[in-house]
Design a protein around this motif. Structure first.
Motif, short mmCIF file in Angstrom:
data_model
loop_
_atom_site.label_atom_id
_atom_site.label_comp_id
_atom_site.label_asym_id
_atom_site.label_seq_id
_atom_site.Cartn_x
_atom_site.Cartn_y
_atom_site.Cartn_z
N ASN A 121 -25.18 13.98 45.75
CA ASN A 121 -24.53 15.20 45.28
C ASN A 121 -25.35 16.46 45.49
O ASN A 121 -24.81 17.57 45.50
CB ASN A 121 -24.18 15.08 43.79
CG ASN A 121 -22.94 14.22 43.57
OD1 ASN A 121 -22.16 14.00 44.49
ND2 ASN A 121 -22.77 13.73 42.35
N SER A 122 -26.68 16.33 45.62
CA SER A 122 -27.52 17.50 45.85
C SER A 122 -28.68 17.09 46.75
O SER A 122 -28.96 15.91 46.93
CB SER A 122 -28.04 18.07 44.54
OG SER A 122 -29.12 17.30 44.04
N SER A 156 -20.53 18.41 48.97
CA SER A 156 -20.52 17.20 48.14
C SER A 156 -19.43 17.27 47.06
O SER A 156 -18.78 16.26 46.77
CB SER A 156 -21.90 16.99 47.50
OG SER A 156 -22.22 18.02 46.60
N THR A 157 -19.23 18.46 46.49
CA THR A 157 -18.20 18.59 45.46
C THR A 157 -16.81 18.42 46.06
O THR A 157 -15.93 17.79 45.45
CB THR A 157 -18.31 19.96 44.77
OG1 THR A 157 -19.61 20.11 44.19
CG2 THR A 157 -17.26 20.11 43.68
N ASN A 163 -27.90 7.67 51.29
CA ASN A 163 -27.53 7.34 49.91
C ASN A 163 -26.66 6.10 49.80
O ASN A 163 -27.15 5.03 49.46
CB ASN A 163 -26.84 8.54 49.25
CG ASN A 163 -27.79 9.68 48.99
OD1 ASN A 163 -28.48 9.72 47.97
ND2 ASN A 163 -27.86 10.64 49.91
N MET A 194 -24.33 8.83 43.63
CA MET A 194 -24.32 10.25 43.28
C MET A 194 -25.64 10.94 43.57
O MET A 194 -25.77 12.14 43.35
CB MET A 194 -23.89 10.44 41.83
CG MET A 194 -22.46 10.04 41.56
SD MET A 194 -21.81 10.80 40.07
CE MET A 194 -20.38 9.78 39.76
N GLY A 195 -26.62 10.18 44.09
CA GLY A 195 -27.82 10.83 44.59
C GLY A 195 -27.51 11.75 45.76
O GLY A 195 -28.32 12.61 46.12
N MET A 213 -23.82 21.64 48.09
CA MET A 213 -23.03 21.13 46.96
C MET A 213 -21.56 21.46 47.10
O MET A 213 -20.71 20.80 46.49
CB MET A 213 -23.60 21.66 45.64
CG MET A 213 -24.95 21.05 45.27
SD MET A 213 -25.46 21.41 43.59
CE MET A 213 -24.18 20.56 42.65
N SER A 252 -28.47 11.62 37.90
CA SER A 252 -29.16 11.23 39.13
C SER A 252 -28.98 12.26 40.24
O SER A 252 -29.75 12.26 41.21
CB SER A 252 -28.66 9.87 39.62
OG SER A 252 -29.03 8.84 38.73
N SER A 253 -27.99 13.13 40.11
CA SER A 253 -27.79 14.17 41.10
C SER A 253 -28.90 15.21 41.06
O SER A 253 -29.16 15.89 42.06
CB SER A 253 -26.44 14.86 40.89
OG SER A 253 -25.37 13.95 40.96
N ASN A 265 -33.43 9.60 40.42
CA ASN A 265 -32.45 8.58 40.04
C ASN A 265 -33.09 7.28 39.55
O ASN A 265 -32.44 6.49 38.86
CB ASN A 265 -31.48 8.29 41.20
CG ASN A 265 -32.17 7.84 42.47
OD1 ASN A 265 -33.39 7.70 42.52
ND2 ASN A 265 -31.38 7.62 43.51
N GLY A 306 -31.20 14.90 44.90
CA GLY A 306 -30.76 13.68 44.24
C GLY A 306 -31.47 12.44 44.75
O GLY A 306 -31.60 11.46 44.05
#
Length: 470
Positions: free
Chosen positions: A421-422, A453-454, A176, A418-419, A450, A377-378, A382, A425
């Motif tokens: 984030n999951s 990522s979170t 990413n 932010m791709g 996640m 985008s997550s 995206n 993404g």
């Protein structure tokens, strides 16, 4: 027989005008309920592998197809087969097919390069591989860099007890964030290039944000990997692939083919042609056709020229590519009404999102553009999300590159960064997960990823907002 064939041909041709008219779907007239199939496929990807892994492994393609039909059949009944057909044709020709052809070419070419030798997966080595991958991602695409490096990285760490964090940070950095500096790195930036954004613009304008994010992630990774590496019983007694410092490459012809992939992608953006084919309301230009045919030829050439021993050493299989192709087919179809509703702007069901990125005086708010583009985008693709907010900000590349440069930076950074984030993404995320699992790494579930990522990315994005976008 000839008369019947001609009659059917005339009937099909008679549908084309209605298909063309239906190609521009008015999202303002849609209910948010049309987004249920898209939400359904996302939840399926998130939940079913967790609660029914065996079922998912054997039937994920059927689940994807079921959600696609859950959108297409009701849509055809309510709006007519013309509208449904136009949506499918556009999703396939303008988005899904070029997307899959490029991914397949990069997957095949990168899978045909075997990095010989094996070093011990120490914190310094692992961090170095991630840093190299971040640089390569902007020049050979996040997919190409991911497919090239994920296998040797896993092999270097196959004698360690904790490997999940290595793959997770690999997705963050290589799959990413590293693809943010050129249009070759990530599809959203390539779409901006096609819209008139200069090739070097992202390198000169997003470099500080990229350096901050990638640099911070590398420092965090080194600290975490050092902690794991010094735990008792971290190193297994038997190494499946003992250390070998004699490095080299097998399948070197694929480096030339990789250059061909980059050249074709670049050509399709630079070559302007008046030759355009209108297929059911979707315009397909000659440069895009030449690019896709060239990528198919490169894929076939790689399979023919790569020795079988290289594929065997790489444990190359089509499983990860098949999973991505089947899941994203459902995603690209069910996303049709969601994108249409977003494109409707303030008049659409998601008008609140569009209004949120605008200041009271009508000027764009870069911080909100960063988060709105990034959050969508997550979970959405995206590339179209980038286009939605690119157009929301005016759609004029010259203005966005100059007067509204902070806004374009925010849109670009949100879409690319932010791709991560999951898993869905960005396409390489899912491919890296599948390859890691094929090699015995117990990757986190959709929600488990996640949590990573979170906990790691979101605080960094909040800090970036204060540093760069406020």
């Amino acid at each position: 027989m000839k008369f019947r064939t001609a009659r059917w041909g005339a009937a099909v041709l008679s549908l084309l005008p209605s298909l063309a008219l239906a190609a521009d779907m008015d999202g303002a007239q849609l209910s948010v309920l049309w987004g249920v199939p898209f939400a359904g496929i996302l939840l399926s990807i998130a939940i079913i592998p967790l609660v029914a892994p065996i079922f998912w492994h054997h039937h994920f393609g059927k689940v994807s197809a079921a959600w696609a039909l859950a959108f297409l059949l009701p849509f055809a009944l309510v709006f007519g087969p013309g509208a449904a057909g136009a949506g499918v044709v556009h999703a396939l020709l303008a988005e899904y097919i070029p997307f899959i052809i490029l991914l397949t070419a990069l997957f095949t070419v990168a899978g045909g390069i075997y990095i010989k030798g094996n070093l011990r997966g120490s914190p310094a080595l692992n961090t170095g591989i991630l840093a190299i991958g971040a640089v390569l991602a902007s020049f050979m695409g996040t997919t190409g860099a991911s497919m090239l490096l994920i296998r040797p990285l896993i092999r270097a760490n196959d004698n360690r007890k904790h490997v999940v964090h290595v793959v997770v940070f690999f997705i963050f950095i290589v799959s990413n964030a590293g693809g943010s500096l050129t249009p070759l790195g990530d599809p959203p930036l390539f779409l901006g290039f096609l819209k008139g954004v200069e090739f070097s613009w992202t390198l000169t304008h997003i470099f500080p944000e990229t350096l901050f994010l990638v640099g911070t992630l590398l420092v965090l990774f080194y600290a975490l990997d050092w902690w794991y590496h010094h735990k008792r019983e971290e190193i297994r007694p038997a190494d499946p692939t003992p250390d070998d410092r004699q490095f080299g490459f097998d399948g070197g012809v694929n480096f030339l083919l990789l250059a061909g992939v980059v050249g074709l992608v670049l050509m399709s953006g630079l070559w302007k042609s008046d030759v355009v084919f209108d297929i059911a309301g979707t315009e397909v230009g000659l440069p895009g056709i030449v690019r896709d045919l060239g990528l198919i030829a490169i894929t076939v050439a790689s399979l023919q020229l790569t020795p079988g021993s290289v594929h065997a050493d790489n444990q190359f299989s089509w499983g990860p590519m098949q999973e991505v192709a089947k899941l994203f087919a459902g995603i690209f179809l069910t996303i049709i009404p969601v994108i249409a509703m977003l494109k409707a702007g303030v008049d659409g069901p998601f008008g609140a999102i569009v209004r949120a990125v605008t200041n009271p005086d009508g000027s764009p708010n870069p911080a909100m553009y960063f988060w709105a583009t990034g959050i969508l985008s997550s979970f959405l693709d995206n590339a179209p999300t980038y286009l939605v907010f690119f157009n929301t900000a005016g759609g004029d590349a010259q203005v966005l590159m100059t007067t509204l440069a902070p806004t374009l930076v925010a849109i670009s950074a949100g879409a690319v960064f932010m791709g991560a984030n999951s898993y869905i993404g960005n396409a390489p995320n899912l491919m890296v997960k599948a390859i890691a699992e094929d090699r015995g790494v117990k990757m986190p579930s959709f929600f488990g990823y996640m949590v990573w990522s979170t906990g790691i990315l979101v605080p960094l994005f909040a800090l970036m907002t204060w540093l760069f976008f406020v």
